[in-house]
Motif scaffolding. Sequence first.
Motif, PDB file in Angstrom:
ATOM      1  N   SER A 189       0.793  -1.229   0.000  1.00 34.52           N
ATOM      2  CA  SER A 189       0.000   0.000   0.000  1.00 34.52           C
ATOM      3  C   SER A 189       0.824   1.278   0.000  1.00 34.52           C
ATOM      4  N   CYS A 190       1.814   1.383   0.893  1.00 38.44           N
ATOM      5  CA  CYS A 190       2.556   2.647   0.968  1.00 38.44           C
ATOM      6  C   CYS A 190       3.903   2.462   1.653  1.00 38.44           C
ATOM      7  N   ILE A 191       4.803   3.392   1.351  1.00 42.60           N
ATOM      8  CA  ILE A 191       6.118   3.449   1.985  1.00 42.60           C
ATOM      9  C   ILE A 191       6.460   4.925   2.182  1.00 42.60           C
ATOM     10  N   ARG A 192       7.060   5.236   3.304  1.00 46.63           N
ATOM     11  CA  ARG A 192       7.599   6.588   3.540  1.00 46.63           C
ATOM     12  C   ARG A 192       9.005   6.424   4.096  1.00 46.63           C
ATOM     13  N   TRP A 193       9.977   7.041   3.405  1.00 45.52           N
ATOM     14  CA  TRP A 193      11.337   6.997   3.932  1.00 45.52           C
ATOM     15  C   TRP A 193      11.921   8.399   3.971  1.00 45.52           C
ATOM     16  N   THR A 194      12.954   8.552   4.774  1.00 46.59           N
ATOM     17  CA  THR A 194      13.598   9.850   4.930  1.00 46.59           C
ATOM     18  C   THR A 194      15.107   9.648   4.927  1.00 46.59           C
ATOM     19  N   GLY A 195      15.841  10.742   4.776  1.00 45.53           N
ATOM     20  CA  GLY A 195      17.277  10.600   4.871  1.00 45.53           C
ATOM     21  C   GLY A 195      18.051  11.663   4.137  1.00 45.53           C
ATOM     22  N   VAL A 200      12.293  13.736   2.149  1.00 43.90           N
ATOM     23  CA  VAL A 200      11.207  12.885   2.642  1.00 43.90           C
ATOM     24  C   VAL A 200      10.461  12.384   1.409  1.00 43.90           C
ATOM     25  N   HIS A 201      10.261  11.072   1.328  1.00 51.02           N
ATOM     26  CA  HIS A 201       9.701  10.485   0.109  1.00 51.02           C
ATOM     27  C   HIS A 201       8.563   9.552   0.478  1.00 51.02           C
ATOM     28  N   VAL A 202       7.407   9.764  -0.131  1.00 51.83           N
ATOM     29  CA  VAL A 202       6.226   8.936   0.115  1.00 51.83           C
ATOM     30  C   VAL A 202       5.800   8.269  -1.182  1.00 51.83           C
ATOM     31  N   TRP A 203       5.450   6.978  -1.087  1.00 56.45           N
ATOM     32  CA  TRP A 203       4.942   6.208  -2.212  1.00 56.45           C
ATOM     33  C   TRP A 203       3.592   5.609  -1.836  1.00 56.45           C
ATOM     34  N   GLU A 237       7.777  13.879  -3.032  1.00 58.10           N
ATOM     35  CA  GLU A 237       9.038  14.036  -2.310  1.00 58.10           C
ATOM     36  C   GLU A 237       9.308  15.512  -2.048  1.00 58.10           C
ATOM     37  N   THR A 238       9.934  15.760  -0.903  1.00 62.31           N
ATOM     38  CA  THR A 238      10.370  17.126  -0.578  1.00 62.31           C
ATOM     39  C   THR A 238      11.852  17.102  -0.245  1.00 62.31           C
ATOM     40  N   HIS A 239      12.510  18.232  -0.528  1.00 62.99           N
ATOM     41  CA  HIS A 239      13.921  18.415  -0.204  1.00 62.99           C
ATOM     42  C   HIS A 239      14.095  19.708   0.587  1.00 62.99           C
TER      43      HIS A 239
END
Length: 206
Positions: free
Chosen positions: A128-134, A146-149, A164-166
């Motif tokens: 359904s979804c993934i959110r990762w950061t780094g 920050v990236h959301v799928w 995604e945001t930077h």
Amino acid sequence: MPATRSAVGTALFTVPLVLGLVGGAAVPAGAAPDSLTCRGVGVDPDARVRHRTETVIHAPLATVWKLQTDVERWPSWQAPVQSARRLDHGPLRAGSAFHWTTPLPPNPATGATTLEITSTVEQLRRGSCIRWTGPGVADGLRIDGVHVWNFTRVKGGVLVRTEETHTGPQVDADVPTATKILAAGLEGWLHDLKAAAEGYGDGLQG
């Protein structure tokens, strides 16, 4: 991409700076109310550099999910990913981390170089979804992403949406250029994911 290249890594691929490759459109800063989320958490609402896009992939959800979450195989279907290494083992899950690299084209902050990204999965719902950061780091440059799928079954395949945001001094100093680079990365990622999934074959059923 913050704690991970995550959101950031995506953004800086050496693909042509062409928007709308697969039908995406930039989301203006401040337009966060309808941002994508995973388990209720989205991208950085205060980031000035952001992009959101989507495409329909005509393949089973299981195929799309496998390609996206088998991080160490990213280089096999994404030319801009030079290397990718999991920092943990087993299925991708909340708390998983991975290190990956991608070329960074010349930009106002640095010449051509390699972006080193360390991403951490903050939220995940299987299928359904993934959110990762780094952070993404290169000589004279640091980007926190920050990236959301989101993945949704639709007639004939899967609707894949990503945002995604930077943030960081260098990208905030030239928001238009940073946004174009981010957009190119996200559009290229979706394009490659679509091509890989649709050419994967009928072995997996979603």
